[in-house]
Design a protein around this motif. Structure first.
Motif, PDB file in Angstrom:
ATOM      1  N   ALA A   1      10.520   9.404  51.503  1.00 51.29           N
ATOM      2  CA  ALA A   1      11.543  10.390  51.174  1.00 51.29           C
ATOM      3  C   ALA A   1      11.376  11.915  51.715  1.00 51.29           C
ATOM      4  CB  ALA A   1      12.018  10.453  49.792  1.00 51.29           C
ATOM      5  N   GLN A   2       9.988  12.188  51.428  1.00 55.77           N
ATOM      6  CA  GLN A   2      10.016  13.498  51.834  1.00 55.77           C
ATOM      7  C   GLN A   2       9.683  13.696  53.387  1.00 55.77           C
ATOM      8  OE1 GLN A   2      10.372  15.459  49.240  1.00 55.77           O
ATOM      9  NE2 GLN A   2      10.371  13.368  48.487  1.00 55.77           N
ATOM     10  N   ALA A   3       9.281  12.750  53.913  1.00 53.62           N
ATOM     11  CA  ALA A   3       9.002  12.878  55.464  1.00 53.62           C
ATOM     12  C   ALA A   3      10.697  13.103  56.159  1.00 53.62           C
ATOM     13  CB  ALA A   3       8.540  11.476  56.112  1.00 53.62           C
ATOM     14  N   GLY A   4      11.576  11.941  55.166  1.00 52.03           N
ATOM     15  CA  GLY A   4      13.047  12.336  55.527  1.00 52.03           C
ATOM     16  C   GLY A   4      13.541  13.383  55.552  1.00 52.03           C
ATOM     17  N   TRP A   5      13.286  14.220  54.427  1.00 47.14           N
ATOM     18  CA  TRP A   5      13.873  15.465  53.928  1.00 47.14           C
ATOM     19  C   TRP A   5      13.088  16.344  55.170  1.00 47.14           C
ATOM     20  CZ3 TRP A   5      17.937  15.322  51.486  1.00 47.14           C
ATOM     21  CH2 TRP A   5      18.165  14.613  50.552  1.00 47.14           C
ATOM     22  N   VAL A   6      12.225  16.453  55.684  1.00 47.52           N
ATOM     23  CA  VAL A   6      11.685  17.302  56.622  1.00 47.52           C
ATOM     24  C   VAL A   6      12.400  17.145  58.095  1.00 47.52           C
ATOM     25  CG1 VAL A   6       9.556  18.108  58.134  1.00 47.52           C
ATOM     26  CG2 VAL A   6       9.298  17.649  55.459  1.00 47.52           C
ATOM     27  N   LEU A   7      12.642  15.868  58.223  1.00 44.82           N
ATOM     28  CA  LEU A   7      13.498  15.593  59.615  1.00 44.82           C
ATOM     29  C   LEU A   7      14.769  15.762  59.387  1.00 44.82           C
ATOM     30  CD1 LEU A   7      11.611  11.975  60.525  1.00 44.82           C
ATOM     31  CD2 LEU A   7      11.245  14.261  61.446  1.00 44.82           C
ATOM     32  N   TRP A   8      15.373  15.857  58.328  1.00 45.87           N
ATOM     33  CA  TRP A   8      16.636  16.105  57.954  1.00 45.87           C
ATOM     34  C   TRP A   8      17.188  17.608  58.245  1.00 45.87           C
ATOM     35  CZ3 TRP A   8      19.168  19.557  54.152  1.00 45.87           C
ATOM     36  CH2 TRP A   8      20.430  19.547  53.808  1.00 45.87           C
TER      37      TRP A   8
ATOM     38  N   GLY B   1      26.933  18.005  61.916  1.00 45.33           N
ATOM     39  CA  GLY B   1      27.830  17.131  61.499  1.00 45.33           C
ATOM     40  C   GLY B   1      27.437  15.703  61.145  1.00 45.33           C
ATOM     41  N   LEU B   2      25.913  15.846  61.087  1.00 44.08           N
ATOM     42  CA  LEU B   2      25.418  14.536  60.499  1.00 44.08           C
ATOM     43  C   LEU B   2      24.596  14.836  59.255  1.00 44.08           C
ATOM     44  CD1 LEU B   2      24.243  12.767  63.864  1.00 44.08           C
ATOM     45  CD2 LEU B   2      26.283  12.201  62.349  1.00 44.08           C
ATOM     46  N   GLN B   3      24.697  16.133  58.922  1.00 42.72           N
ATOM     47  CA  GLN B   3      23.759  16.518  57.762  1.00 42.72           C
ATOM     48  C   GLN B   3      24.173  15.914  56.579  1.00 42.72           C
ATOM     49  OE1 GLN B   3      23.079  20.607  57.346  1.00 42.72           O
ATOM     50  NE2 GLN B   3      20.949  20.107  58.274  1.00 42.72           N
ATOM     51  N   LEU B   4      25.345  15.849  56.091  1.00 44.49           N
ATOM     52  CA  LEU B   4      26.074  15.142  55.051  1.00 44.49           C
ATOM     53  C   LEU B   4      25.697  13.701  54.910  1.00 44.49           C
ATOM     54  CD1 LEU B   4      27.299  15.760  52.130  1.00 44.49           C
ATOM     55  CD2 LEU B   4      29.724  15.435  53.395  1.00 44.49           C
ATOM     56  N   PRO B   5      25.885  13.079  55.838  1.00 50.27           N
ATOM     57  CA  PRO B   5      25.446  11.406  55.902  1.00 50.27           C
ATOM     58  C   PRO B   5      24.229  11.220  55.446  1.00 50.27           C
ATOM     59  CG  PRO B   5      27.287  11.730  57.480  1.00 50.27           C
ATOM     60  CD  PRO B   5      26.692  13.156  57.132  1.00 50.27           C
ATOM     61  N   ALA B   6      23.370  12.248  56.289  1.00 53.54           N
ATOM     62  CA  ALA B   6      21.796  11.618  56.219  1.00 53.54           C
ATOM     63  C   ALA B   6      21.480  12.187  54.795  1.00 53.54           C
ATOM     64  CB  ALA B   6      21.357  12.622  57.226  1.00 53.54           C
ATOM     65  N   PHE B   7      22.094  13.124  54.456  1.00 50.55           N
ATOM     66  CA  PHE B   7      21.646  13.754  52.976  1.00 50.55           C
ATOM     67  C   PHE B   7      22.067  12.446  52.101  1.00 50.55           C
ATOM     68  CE2 PHE B   7      22.623  15.335  48.408  1.00 50.55           C
ATOM     69  CZ  PHE B   7      21.643  16.414  48.496  1.00 50.55           C
TER      70      PHE B   7
ATOM     71  N   VAL C   1      21.972   9.243  52.498  1.00 49.61           N
ATOM     72  CA  VAL C   1      21.084   8.251  52.763  1.00 49.61           C
ATOM     73  C   VAL C   1      19.854   8.239  51.941  1.00 49.61           C
ATOM     74  CG1 VAL C   1      19.734   7.005  54.425  1.00 49.61           C
ATOM     75  CG2 VAL C   1      22.103   7.287  54.712  1.00 49.61           C
ATOM     76  N   LEU C   2      19.399   9.907  52.284  1.00 49.68           N
ATOM     77  CA  LEU C   2      18.030  10.084  51.576  1.00 49.68           C
ATOM     78  C   LEU C   2      18.197   9.970  50.236  1.00 49.68           C
ATOM     79  CD1 LEU C   2      17.050  12.884  54.324  1.00 49.68           C
ATOM     80  CD2 LEU C   2      15.869  10.714  53.692  1.00 49.68           C
TER      81      LEU C   2
ATOM     82  N   VAL D   1      16.843   7.646  44.439  1.00 58.66           N
ATOM     83  CA  VAL D   1      17.316   7.196  43.470  1.00 58.66           C
ATOM     84  C   VAL D   1      16.894   5.658  43.533  1.00 58.66           C
ATOM     85  CG1 VAL D   1      19.249   8.925  43.202  1.00 58.66           C
ATOM     86  CG2 VAL D   1      19.680   6.712  44.113  1.00 58.66           C
ATOM     87  N   ALA D   2      16.733   5.107  44.324  1.00 59.23           N
ATOM     88  CA  ALA D   2      16.456   3.538  44.567  1.00 59.23           C
ATOM     89  C   ALA D   2      14.674   3.436  44.309  1.00 59.23           C
ATOM     90  CB  ALA D   2      16.707   2.942  45.886  1.00 59.23           C
ATOM     91  N   THR D   3      13.855   4.591  44.477  1.00 60.38           N
ATOM     92  CA  THR D   3      12.560   4.385  44.537  1.00 60.38           C
ATOM     93  C   THR D   3      12.305   3.909  42.961  1.00 60.38           C
ATOM     94  OG1 THR D   3      12.125   5.690  46.179  1.00 60.38           O
ATOM     95  CG2 THR D   3      10.418   5.505  44.633  1.00 60.38           C
ATOM     96  N   PRO D   4      12.594   4.541  41.980  1.00 57.79           N
ATOM     97  CA  PRO D   4      12.249   4.148  40.684  1.00 57.79           C
ATOM     98  C   PRO D   4      12.833   2.684  40.207  1.00 57.79           C
ATOM     99  CG  PRO D   4      13.169   6.384  40.339  1.00 57.79           C
ATOM    100  CD  PRO D   4      13.424   5.888  41.666  1.00 57.79           C
TER     101      PRO D   4
END
Length: 376
Positions: free
Chosen positions: A147-154, A160-166, A168-169, A174-177
């Protein structure tokens, strides 16, 4: 770092956990300030969206540490130092909130990643020490790293794609636990978790009172005393009522299964966020009454009535339950939430909302008189 006993007697929050909460509420306060300015300046959509996104980072980091500490708090040197790193990360998040409300999330993401990577260190230490929980701990660590790698790439995703990507991340987070706990459930302490959530609720309520008080103080300094006395009383009645309603039912009684615990823990995002938003809403109401806000009466009222209604519905679902055997309470919460929203269109929305909240408290007191909640 061995898992602690789930039935450990007299388990209470530690001084380090209290410091953790106190520093995290700094970020909560900054998020509320950003929401207040966004609403008052009539940038409602951008303000609300930025608030919800920033608040997710604050809440999720706080929640993950809280449940981990309930299971693995050793209170030794390495544990304390790693927790202090997380606190430092929360303060970085707080420092970057104002930039986030302008569309620049780099500082918030940086602080968030610091907090979460410190959490990875905690989970890896638990994996090394506790054989039974090793698969769970490694799953937590792996999910957080991804997830953290994803946030850095985010940060480099087109606008225009930041909200959908947010989204997803956020789902990955929330799925990790859910994924990790399937390997082997962690030994969280029900009473300790309920106390921790209750303490954070109180601290967020305190932030709401502080921000509202500052707004009233500034308005009074400008000579608007007569216009604000009744508004201040109504706001205080709302805050006191919400405190009463939250703590009327012991939270630990809901933490009976993993599914129930996840629902209860995740659902508090709405409770915490609505309380923080309430402070911003009251500040907007002060601005409106002193003719400094740039929005109309209905949006001003909604800035308070929506958070109150969301809080009532959340407490109803998480603490009371639609099937509660005390029917006046089971029915009273959703009815009160609807009435609070209806107050938006009344001549004095916050005053009428305060009356509804006070009546709900009275209903709860009368309905439960002589029938104390059974402790388990």
């Amino acid at each position: 770092m061995r898992a602690r006993d789930t039935h450990e007697p007299h388990r209470v929050a530690t001084p380090l956990e209290l410091l953790f909460d106190l520093c995290f509420v700094v970020a909560v306060a900054q998020a509320a300030v950003g929401l207040h300015h966004g609403l008052a300046e009539n940038h409602i959509g951008e303000g609300v969206l930025s608030f919800l996104m920033v608040f997710f980072a604050i809440w999720w980091a706080w929640m993950n540490f809280t449940w981990f500490a309930s299971a693995f708090d050793t209170d030794d040197g390495p544990y304390r130092l790693t927790t202090l790193v997380q606190i430092a990360g929360s303060l970085v998040v707080a420092a970057g909130v104002s930039r986030a409300f302008e569309g620049e999330f780099d500082v918030v993401v940086g602080g968030y990643v610091v907090m979460r990577l410190a959490m990875v260190a905690q989970w890896l230490r638990a994996a090394r020490s506790d054989v039974d929980c090793r698969p769970t701990s490694l799953r937590y660590a792996a999910g957080i790293v991804v997830a953290q790698a994803g946030w850095v790439l985010w940060l480099f995703v087109p606008d225009g794609l930041q909200l959908p990507a947010f989204v997803v991340l956020m789902l990955v987070e929330v799925a990790t636990p859910v994924w990790a706990e399937r390997a082997h459930g962690t030994n969280y302490h029900r009473h300790h978790i309920a106390e921790r959530y209750g303490l954070f609720t109180i601290i967020v309520l305190g932030e709401t009172i502080l921000s509202s008080t500052n707004a009233f103080r500034e308005a009074i300094a400008e000579g608007h005393v007569a216009d604000l006395v009744s508004l201040a009383v109504a706001a205080l009645v709302i805050v006191f009522s919400l405190w009463w309603l939250y703590f009327d039912q012991p939270g630990h009684l809901r933490l009976t299964t993993l599914r129930a615990s996840l629902t209860w823990g995740y659902g508090h995002y709405v409770i915490f966020a609505s309380l923080a938003a309430l402070g911003a809403g009251i500040e907007v109401a002060v601005d409106y009454d002193t003719h400094t806000a740039h929005i109309g009466g209905v949006p001003t009222a909604l800035a308070t009535t929506i958070p109150v209604a969301l809080f009532l519905l959340s407490v109803w679902l998480l603490h009371v339950g639609p099937s509660n055997e005390c029917r006046p309470i089971a029915i009273g919460f959703p009815v009160a939430a609807v009435l609070v929203l209806a107050c938006t269109f009344s001549p004095a929305p916050i005053h009428f909302a305060a009356a509804v909240c006070a009546l709900l408290v009275l209903t709860v007191v009368l309905a439960t008189r002589g029938h104390p909640v059974e402790e388990h």
